[in-house]
Write a protein that holds these residues in place. Structure first.
Motif, PDB file in Angstrom:
ATOM      1  N   ALA A 130       0.814  -1.218   0.000  1.00  0.00           N
ATOM      2  CA  ALA A 130       0.000   0.000   0.000  1.00  0.00           C
ATOM      3  C   ALA A 130       0.848   1.269   0.000  1.00  0.00           C
ATOM      4  N   ASP A 131       2.147   1.135   0.208  1.00  0.00           N
ATOM      5  CA  ASP A 131       3.010   2.305   0.181  1.00  0.00           C
ATOM      6  C   ASP A 131       2.863   3.013  -1.176  1.00  0.00           C
ATOM      7  N   PRO A 132       2.779   4.335  -1.179  1.00  0.00           N
ATOM      8  CA  PRO A 132       2.579   5.072  -2.444  1.00  0.00           C
ATOM      9  C   PRO A 132       3.604   4.757  -3.529  1.00  0.00           C
ATOM     10  N   SER A 133       4.794   4.348  -3.129  1.00  0.00           N
ATOM     11  CA  SER A 133       5.825   4.034  -4.124  1.00  0.00           C
ATOM     12  C   SER A 133       5.497   2.775  -4.908  1.00  0.00           C
ATOM     13  N   ILE A 134       4.617   1.944  -4.360  1.00  0.00           N
ATOM     14  CA  ILE A 134       4.241   0.682  -4.997  1.00  0.00           C
ATOM     15  C   ILE A 134       2.761   0.686  -5.361  1.00  0.00           C
ATOM     16  N   ASN A 135       1.926   1.069  -4.379  1.00  0.00           N
ATOM     17  CA  ASN A 135       0.476   1.187  -4.580  1.00  0.00           C
ATOM     18  C   ASN A 135      -0.111  -0.031  -5.292  1.00  0.00           C
ATOM     19  N   TYR A 136       0.224  -1.194  -4.766  1.00  0.00           N
ATOM     20  CA  TYR A 136      -0.296  -2.465  -5.297  1.00  0.00           C
ATOM     21  C   TYR A 136       0.065  -2.657  -6.774  1.00  0.00           C
ATOM     22  N   ILE A 137       1.235  -2.210  -7.150  1.00  0.00           N
ATOM     23  CA  ILE A 137       1.773  -2.292  -8.522  1.00  0.00           C
ATOM     24  C   ILE A 137       0.725  -1.881  -9.558  1.00  0.00           C
ATOM     25  N   VAL A 138       0.007  -0.816  -9.252  1.00  0.00           N
ATOM     26  CA  VAL A 138      -1.043  -0.341 -10.138  1.00  0.00           C
ATOM     27  C   VAL A 138      -0.451   0.159 -11.452  1.00  0.00           C
ATOM     28  N   THR A 139      -1.159  -0.039 -12.547  1.00  0.00           N
ATOM     29  CA  THR A 139      -0.710   0.456 -13.851  1.00  0.00           C
ATOM     30  C   THR A 139      -1.574   1.650 -14.244  1.00  0.00           C
ATOM     31  N   ILE A 140      -0.939   2.804 -14.343  1.00  0.00           N
ATOM     32  CA  ILE A 140      -1.620   4.035 -14.735  1.00  0.00           C
ATOM     33  C   ILE A 140      -0.734   4.783 -15.718  1.00  0.00           C
ATOM     34  N   PRO A 141      -1.326   5.691 -16.503  1.00  0.00           N
ATOM     35  CA  PRO A 141      -0.523   6.454 -17.465  1.00  0.00           C
ATOM     36  C   PRO A 141       0.588   7.253 -16.785  1.00  0.00           C
ATOM     37  N   GLY A 142       1.699   7.373 -17.477  1.00  0.00           N
ATOM     38  CA  GLY A 142       2.815   8.156 -16.960  1.00  0.00           C
ATOM     39  C   GLY A 142       2.619   9.632 -17.222  1.00  0.00           C
ATOM     40  N   THR A 143       3.695  10.381 -17.120  1.00  0.00           N
ATOM     41  CA  THR A 143       3.602  11.832 -17.276  1.00  0.00           C
ATOM     42  C   THR A 143       3.218  12.248 -18.691  1.00  0.00           C
ATOM     43  N   GLY A 144       3.358  11.352 -19.649  1.00  0.00           N
ATOM     44  CA  GLY A 144       2.982  11.671 -21.026  1.00  0.00           C
ATOM     45  C   GLY A 144       1.488  11.726 -21.253  1.00  0.00           C
ATOM     46  N   GLY A 145       0.725  11.198 -20.302  1.00  0.00           N
ATOM     47  CA  GLY A 145      -0.720  11.269 -20.406  1.00  0.00           C
ATOM     48  C   GLY A 145      -1.362  10.013 -20.971  1.00  0.00           C
ATOM     49  N   ALA A 203      -6.446  -8.375 -16.822  1.00  0.00           N
ATOM     50  CA  ALA A 203      -6.624  -9.083 -15.546  1.00  0.00           C
ATOM     51  C   ALA A 203      -5.581  -8.614 -14.539  1.00  0.00           C
ATOM     52  N   ARG A 204      -4.372  -8.398 -14.997  1.00  0.00           N
ATOM     53  CA  ARG A 204      -3.303  -7.901 -14.129  1.00  0.00           C
ATOM     54  C   ARG A 204      -3.619  -6.479 -13.654  1.00  0.00           C
ATOM     55  N   THR A 205      -4.098  -5.632 -14.567  1.00  0.00           N
ATOM     56  CA  THR A 205      -4.420  -4.251 -14.216  1.00  0.00           C
ATOM     57  C   THR A 205      -5.611  -4.172 -13.277  1.00  0.00           C
ATOM     58  N   LEU A 206      -6.646  -4.966 -13.533  1.00  0.00           N
ATOM     59  CA  LEU A 206      -7.843  -4.920 -12.693  1.00  0.00           C
ATOM     60  C   LEU A 206      -7.533  -5.346 -11.267  1.00  0.00           C
ATOM     61  N   ALA A 207      -6.712  -6.370 -11.097  1.00  0.00           N
ATOM     62  CA  ALA A 207      -6.355  -6.826  -9.750  1.00  0.00           C
ATOM     63  C   ALA A 207      -5.729  -5.694  -8.949  1.00  0.00           C
ATOM     64  N   SER A 208      -4.796  -4.977  -9.564  1.00  0.00           N
ATOM     65  CA  SER A 208      -4.137  -3.865  -8.881  1.00  0.00           C
ATOM     66  C   SER A 208      -5.107  -2.715  -8.626  1.00  0.00           C
ATOM     67  N   ALA A 209      -5.957  -2.436  -9.605  1.00  0.00           N
ATOM     68  CA  ALA A 209      -6.903  -1.324  -9.467  1.00  0.00           C
ATOM     69  C   ALA A 209      -7.875  -1.554  -8.316  1.00  0.00           C
ATOM     70  N   ILE A 210      -8.322  -2.792  -8.141  1.00  0.00           N
ATOM     71  CA  ILE A 210      -9.269  -3.104  -7.066  1.00  0.00           C
ATOM     72  C   ILE A 210      -8.630  -2.859  -5.706  1.00  0.00           C
ATOM     73  N   LEU A 211      -7.429  -3.373  -5.493  1.00  0.00           N
ATOM     74  CA  LEU A 211      -6.781  -3.225  -4.190  1.00  0.00           C
ATOM     75  C   LEU A 211      -6.311  -1.790  -3.949  1.00  0.00           C
ATOM     76  N   ALA A 212      -5.838  -1.122  -4.991  1.00  0.00           N
ATOM     77  CA  ALA A 212      -5.368   0.258  -4.840  1.00  0.00           C
ATOM     78  C   ALA A 212      -6.510   1.263  -4.863  1.00  0.00           C
ATOM     79  N   GLN A 213      -7.691   0.800  -5.339  1.00  0.00           N
ATOM     80  CA  GLN A 213      -8.837   1.697  -5.545  1.00  0.00           C
ATOM     81  C   GLN A 213      -8.430   2.891  -6.418  1.00  0.00           C
ATOM     82  N   ASN A 214      -7.695   2.550  -7.455  1.00  0.00           N
ATOM     83  CA  ASN A 214      -7.233   3.552  -8.410  1.00  0.00           C
ATOM     84  C   ASN A 214      -7.673   3.102  -9.798  1.00  0.00           C
ATOM     85  N   TRP A 215      -8.638   3.810 -10.362  1.00  0.00           N
ATOM     86  CA  TRP A 215      -9.232   3.409 -11.642  1.00  0.00           C
ATOM     87  C   TRP A 215      -8.811   4.345 -12.769  1.00  0.00           C
ATOM     88  N   THR A 216      -7.723   5.057 -12.595  1.00  0.00           N
ATOM     89  CA  THR A 216      -7.272   6.041 -13.574  1.00  0.00           C
ATOM     90  C   THR A 216      -7.096   5.418 -14.959  1.00  0.00           C
TER      91      THR A 216
END
Length: 282
Positions: A130-145, A203-216
């Motif tokens: 849950a540490d912000p540096s890992i955040n459940y290995i969530v996959t979200i867009p980088g600084t490029g958008g 499936a990999r992204t959804l697993a991380s999104a659920i635990l991180a509650q990050n749907w970006t």
């Protein structure tokens, strides 16, 4: 239900395969990226840390693909890979549905297990995954958008599927499909991860999104990999023809049973040999 009764071992193997991949990804990322990790403190260069993570995940993929389970299930561990082979006519609809369900469940349970696995180390690794540096290995867009992330996910998915189709359907090269996949995984994590997080796998992204509650921009990770792999399949079919896709397994150099519409098995039963190994029958 008859198909479920006969093929449930393969479904469980697919669930376990992605689950193991998620556990490895979570643990390795925690060791390399958690700010309290001595490895993270010793290796200050993010590029080098990503390369080490990439190598670790490439080796994990090799272990899964060439394991007894991977040899039997085909080691898709990705709903988009499974759907693409369905589109190519190599997987029956019922098997496709159960493979995809198993992959989503397995990926989620694997990440949950990794979270529990790291709990005893919470003193040394505060907050764990849950540490912000890992955040459940969530996959979200980088600084490029979002736009860059979409193009990046489409591109790496296209490259992975095109490699799988070309290498796995060349008899002299097919046994190296897993090695080539590992090289691409290592390369993608090292170079592409800053753009999209390097998923290729809903499936990999959804697993991380659920635990991180990050749907970006989660839609990116469901649409771009699918479009990329289907486009790769179309390119391959236009180049080689649909009959040039022999099977949906990444590794067919084994004696494990094959539940797919298998060109290797059909040719073997007709007295022809595509591979040097004897091929299994159902």
């Amino acid at each position: 239900m008859n198909t479920l009764h006969r093929h449930y071992p393969e479904y469980l193997m697919e669930a376990a395969g992605l689950g193991i991949f998620m556990i490895s990804a979570a643990v390795v990322t925690a060791l390399l990226e958690h700010p309290a990790s001595p490895i993270q403190q010793a290796i200050s260069e993010p590029f080098l840390r990503r390369f080490i993570i990439g190598v670790a995940m490439g080796l994990t993929a090799i272990a899964i693909i060439y394991s007894p389970w991977g040899k039997q299930s085909g080691a898709h561990i990705n709903p988009v890979v499974t759907f693409t082979f369905f589109r190519l006519g190599k997987i029956k609809p019922t098997d496709t549905v159960f493979y995809i369900l198993a992959q989503f469940v397995g990926g989620f349970l694997g990440l949950v297990f990794a979270t529990k696995l790291l709990e005893p180390a919470s003193v040394k690794f505060p907050k764990g995954l849950a540490d912000p540096s890992i955040n459940y290995i969530v996959t979200i867009p980088g600084t490029g958008g979002v736009g860059i992330a979409f193009i990046a996910e489409l591109s790496i998915s296209f490259g992975m599927m095109l490699m799988i189709l070309f290498v796995s359907n060349i008899p002299k090269l097919s046994r190296w499909t897993g090695i080539c996949a590992a090289v691409l995984i290592t390369t993608y994590i090292t170079l592409e991860a800053p753009l999209s997080g390097m998923s290729m796998n809903p499936a990999r992204t959804l697993a991380s999104a659920i635990l991180a509650q990050n749907w970006t921009a989660i839609w990116v990770y469901f649409t771009a990999p699918l479009l990329g792999m289907l486009l790769a399949a179309e390119v391959y079919v236009q180049s080689k023809g649909k009959r040039a896709v022999y099977c949906a397994k990444l590794n067919h150099h084994n004696h494990k049973r094959c539940i797919f519409r298998c060109g290797y098995r059909q040719n073997s039963s007709n007295g022809q040999s595509i591979l040097s190994d004897k091929l299994p029958s159902l």
